[in-house]
Enzyme design. Structure first.
Site, PDB file in Angstrom:
ATOM      1  N   GLN A   1       0.828  -1.200   0.000  1.00 37.71           N
ATOM      2  CA  GLN A   1       0.000   0.000   0.000  1.00 37.71           C
ATOM      3  C   GLN A   1       0.866   1.256   0.000  1.00 37.71           C
ATOM      4  OE1 GLN A   1      -1.877   0.839   3.743  1.00 37.71           O
ATOM      5  NE2 GLN A   1      -3.653   1.827   2.819  1.00 37.71           N
TER       6      GLN A   1
ATOM      7  N   TYR B   1       0.789   4.693   0.464  1.00 38.45           N
ATOM      8  CA  TYR B   1       0.006   5.834   0.960  1.00 38.45           C
ATOM      9  C   TYR B   1       0.906   6.905   1.573  1.00 38.45           C
ATOM     10  CZ  TYR B   1      -4.898   4.324   0.517  1.00 38.45           C
ATOM     11  OH  TYR B   1      -6.137   4.005   0.050  1.00 38.45           O
ATOM     12  N   SER B   2       1.499   6.581   2.729  1.00 39.23           N
ATOM     13  CA  SER B   2       2.245   7.590   3.488  1.00 39.23           C
ATOM     14  C   SER B   2       3.468   8.075   2.727  1.00 39.23           C
ATOM     15  CB  SER B   2       2.713   7.007   4.817  1.00 39.23           C
ATOM     16  OG  SER B   2       1.618   6.733   5.638  1.00 39.23           O
TER      17      SER B   2
ATOM     18  N   GLU C   1      -9.558  -0.855   6.070  1.00 42.81           N
ATOM     19  CA  GLU C   1      -8.338  -1.033   6.858  1.00 42.81           C
ATOM     20  C   GLU C   1      -8.667  -1.048   8.343  1.00 42.81           C
ATOM     21  OE1 GLU C   1      -5.357   1.991   6.345  1.00 42.81           O
ATOM     22  OE2 GLU C   1      -3.864   0.852   7.463  1.00 42.81           O
TER      23      GLU C   1
ATOM     24  N   SER D   1      -3.634   7.824  13.490  1.00 45.05           N
ATOM     25  CA  SER D   1      -3.104   7.647  14.845  1.00 45.05           C
ATOM     26  C   SER D   1      -4.236   7.683  15.866  1.00 45.05           C
ATOM     27  CB  SER D   1      -2.102   8.760  15.155  1.00 45.05           C
ATOM     28  OG  SER D   1      -2.795   9.997  15.253  1.00 45.05           O
TER      29      SER D   1
END
Lengths: 395, 346
Positions: A128, A130-131, A247, A380
């Site tokens: 994945q 993403y970040s 997710e 988070s």
């Protein structure tokens, strides 16, 4: 409000338990019992995926038309409960739980036909993207760009915290396709279907626990066919939000906590470890009550209780990850001076070494360190609280 | 597993809420409200029809208790109806005190696991000192003593001069009584079938009673949270709403999670009891423990968020803490129940 004992469900439970008893090998059980992460040891998870596929159970949550068994939500949960009870590993979830539902919802017929079957049979491993270094919790700030050139996108930039990029052959990524005033509006969802493509570099990152689970991925003019766009161009944020729900929601936190508590109990029963004193027993009992609360909260989600708050998935993630971290702490205490001993190669299907110290707790230190990430990834704990509060304070 | 409420369950919720609102509006005293509960049939709701009850399940009892908690109405339903009524129904379904209990005409309360000294004469009960405070014991005519370790049970007539009742009030507006025995003397009491009482307590009555206390605390924490979110939107400091301070948002988010998890466990355990599932008794105890701790957290956060005003008698929000904290020490403290959960699978 009622919960009748359902004989069909109970028969299904027996069927699953019987299958698991026969299909799980000792090597798989041993590897799966050394939990160090939400990901089970990669080769073990993959071998298990192939066994499940052979049984027709490779994608428990998928409908029949896409190769799933067509189980009800209740059956899926029973399957997960029995897998935990039998000590089975969890298959690698990125393709199954994240990309699969996205393709079913947004994919073209060609994308579905090409990408869904190899997720089930374990041939494709997805990661994945993403970040990014400057887009963590604030994901919409992502800067990796995809510039249209003929029938291709040219991708440039950098992803980070990409789990198992070093083992994956494909990646789904969020990329910037337009510079818009509202950052969410210029993002697209792209299938980068060859991790060996020219211009793509993977740098594994060694984690606190000494092992590699995360990677950095660099893109230098990586060419991706336009037909690999999922959904509309610049409409990737909607796809991403859909995926984030999976997710957060497609994972059972209470079952994960149950697996960890089973380790706690086993460690406590071994000679080398500390025994549970009265205070620890009370803490253990308290954690079990929270686990039960989480169990019924997850049952409400699975059975579609209409009184659930919209932020239920956030609540579940917050409570579940924090519970797991407290269980880590209890396990650490039980390990006493053995906690912290770095183990050799004991994790896979064919371990080269024997564990040092109490075998049941061999993975405790690694999990303790690895699991700090649980309250950081996927939004988070603080982001989850923001989302929950937003709903509570609306109106 | 069906989490939706049936029309009958919604009706219980609605009527209990209406009765609480009316009672608050008219400042009715507890005796009057108790009579209204009797008239509605609720004092025997959990009992079998043969004993004059409505045969409702644990879900219905939990809904009633949750509504009482939500409306800040600490009626001694658990002590009088579930425990005392339940024990009487288990052993003497035809007895007159049971009918009077269901009708709200006579008050009885039970003391579980006292240190009973059975006298030197067979069939005689000797007691020393006093009981602990028993919520719902005020104006009681009957006191049922159940000693689980000895499987002994006695029904004491409080009117007799060998037992003196002292009514006391509880913080949070509940009431209770202490019972003083005439020192060293025998107490006039009817011996009940102790083994049956102990069995009923263990199998049915205690789980339902613990669940009911949890459900009350659930209602109280829901009330405390909704007061807090409303106040956060309204109160301004430093030029902005409390709702705009992230520190307070996170306090509220944690409270929201506590409320949802507690509600899930309370009603999950209630459904497990009604379905007679194997782990139902354990779940009921777990619900009680979880609700005790979560309710205290949420009610304390509510006071913290409201600030000084919530430390006064004038604002309802602080009283929720009194009630949940009182409940957390009934029928075993939270800590004692945790010990039980820790040492036994039962």
């Amino acid at each position: 409000m009622h919960w009748p004992v359902d004989s069909v469900e109970e028969a299904f439970r027996d069927e699953v338990a019987t299958f698991l008893q026969g299909a799980l090998t000792e090597d798989m059980r041993r590897s799966a019992s050394r939990i160090t992460s939400i990901f089970f040891e990669f080769d073990c998870a993959l071998a298990w995926q192939k066994k499940l596929h052979a049984k027709g159970w490779g994608a428990p949550a998928w409908p029949k038309e896409y190769g799933g068994p067509g189980w009800s939500p209740a059956q899926q949960l029973i399957f997960q409960e029995e897998c935990a009870r039998a000590g089975a590993p969890l298959p690698y979830a990125i393709g199954l739980q994240m990309l699969g539902p996205v393709l079913m919802e947004y994919g073209t017929p060609a994308q579905k036909a090409r990408y869904l079957p190899p997720i089930i049979n374990g041939d494709d491993i997805w990661c994945q993207g993403y970040s990014e270094p400057n887009a963590g919790s604030d994901l919409a700030a992502l800067a990796t760009s995809a510039r249209r050139e003929g029938d291709s996108y040219i991708v440039n930039g950098q992803k980070i915290w990409t789990s198992y990029a070093h083992r994956a052959n494909r990646m789904f990524a969020l990329v910037r396709t337009a510079d818009t005033k509202k950052p969410q509006a210029g993002i697209s969802f792209l299938l980068i279907d060859d991790m060996a493509a020219p211009g793509l570099t993977i740098r594994p990152i060694k984690s606190l626990d000494g092992h590699v689970e995360q990677c950095e991925v660099f893109f230098d003019d990586v060419r991706v066919p336009v037909e690999n766009l999922v959904g509309e161009e610049n409409d990737g944020w909607g796809v991403a939000k859909f995926l984030l729900q999976h997710e957060r929601g497609g994972y059972s936190y209470y079952i994960a906590a149950q697996r960890l508590l089973a380790i706690v109990d086993e460690v406590a029963s071994t000679q080398q470890a500390n025994t549970m004193d009265a205070d620890m027993q009370v803490l253990r009992a308290r954690l079990q009550t929270k686990l039960e609360a989480l169990r019924f909260f997850e049952y409400r989600q699975v059975t579609g209780d209409s009184s659930l708050p919209a932020s239920a998935a956030s609540m579940c993630k917050l409570a579940g990850t924090e519970l797991a971290q407290v269980i880590d702490e209890l396990a650490a205490t039980l390990m006493g001076p053995w906690f912290g001993v770095m183990q050799g190669d004991i994790w896979g299907l064919d371990p080269a070494d024997q564990p040092i110290g109490p075998a049941a707790g061999a993975g405790v230190m690694r999990h303790y360190l690895n699991n700090r990430a649980a309250t950081i990834y996927g939004g988070s704990a603080q982001i989850q609280r923001n989302l929950i509060a937003r709903e509570l304070l609306a109106g | 597993m069906d989490w939706s409420l049936t029309p009958e369950q919604l009706e219980i919720q609605r009527s209990v809420a209406a009765l609480c609102s009316d009672a608050h509006a008219a400042s009715e005293d507890e005796a009057v409200i108790w009579r209204r509960f009797a008239d509605a049939g609720w004092l025997g709701m959990h009992l079998p029809e043969a004993a004059g009850g409505l045969e409702c399940g644990a879900v219905e009892v939990a809904l009633l208790m949750q509504t009482l908690g939500l409306h800040g109405m600490p009626l001694p339903f658990v002590q009088r109806a579930i425990v005392f009524g339940g024990l009487l129904a288990a052993v003497t379904p035809d007895a007159q005190p049971l009918a009077a209990t269901i009708a709200g005409e006579e008050i009885g309360v039970a003391l579980i696991d006292p240190d009973l000294t059975v006298g030197d004469q067979v069939g005689k009960l000797s007691l020393v000192g006093s009981s602990v405070p028993l919520p719902g014991g005020h104006s009681a005519k009957h006191l049922l003593l159940l000693d689980n370790s000895q499987s002994a049970a006695w029904l004491v007539d409080v009117g007799a001069d060998d037992v003196v009742r002292e009514d006391v009030t509880l913080h949070g507006a509940g009431s209770a009584a202490l019972f003083h025995w005439r020192d060293g003397g025998h107490v006039n009491a009817i011996e009940l079938p102790g083994a049956e009482c102990a069995q009923a307590w263990r199998d049915r009555i205690e789980p339902l009673a613990q669940l009911a206390l949890a459900a009350f605390n659930l209602g109280a924490m829901e009330a405390a949270l909704s007061a807090s979110t409303a106040y956060s939107r309204e109160r301004r400091q430093f030029g902005q709403r409390l709702a705009d301070f992230q520190a307070l948002q996170h306090l509220l988010a944690d409270a929201g999670v506590d409320v949802e998890l507690t509600g899930s466990l309370v009603f999950g355990a209630a459904m497990a009891l009604d379905a007679g599932r194997d782990d139902a008794r354990r779940l009921a105890l777990s619900a009680r423990v979880y609700a005790d701790e979560a309710a205290k957290r949420v009610c304390k956060s509510a006071i913290q968020l409201h600030g000084a005003i919530a430390t006064t008698d004038e604002l309802e929000v602080g009283h929720h803490l009194s009630r949940v904290a009182v409940n957390a020490n009934q029928l075993g403290t939270t800590q004692q129940l945790l010990r039980r959960l820790a040492v036994s699978a039962d």
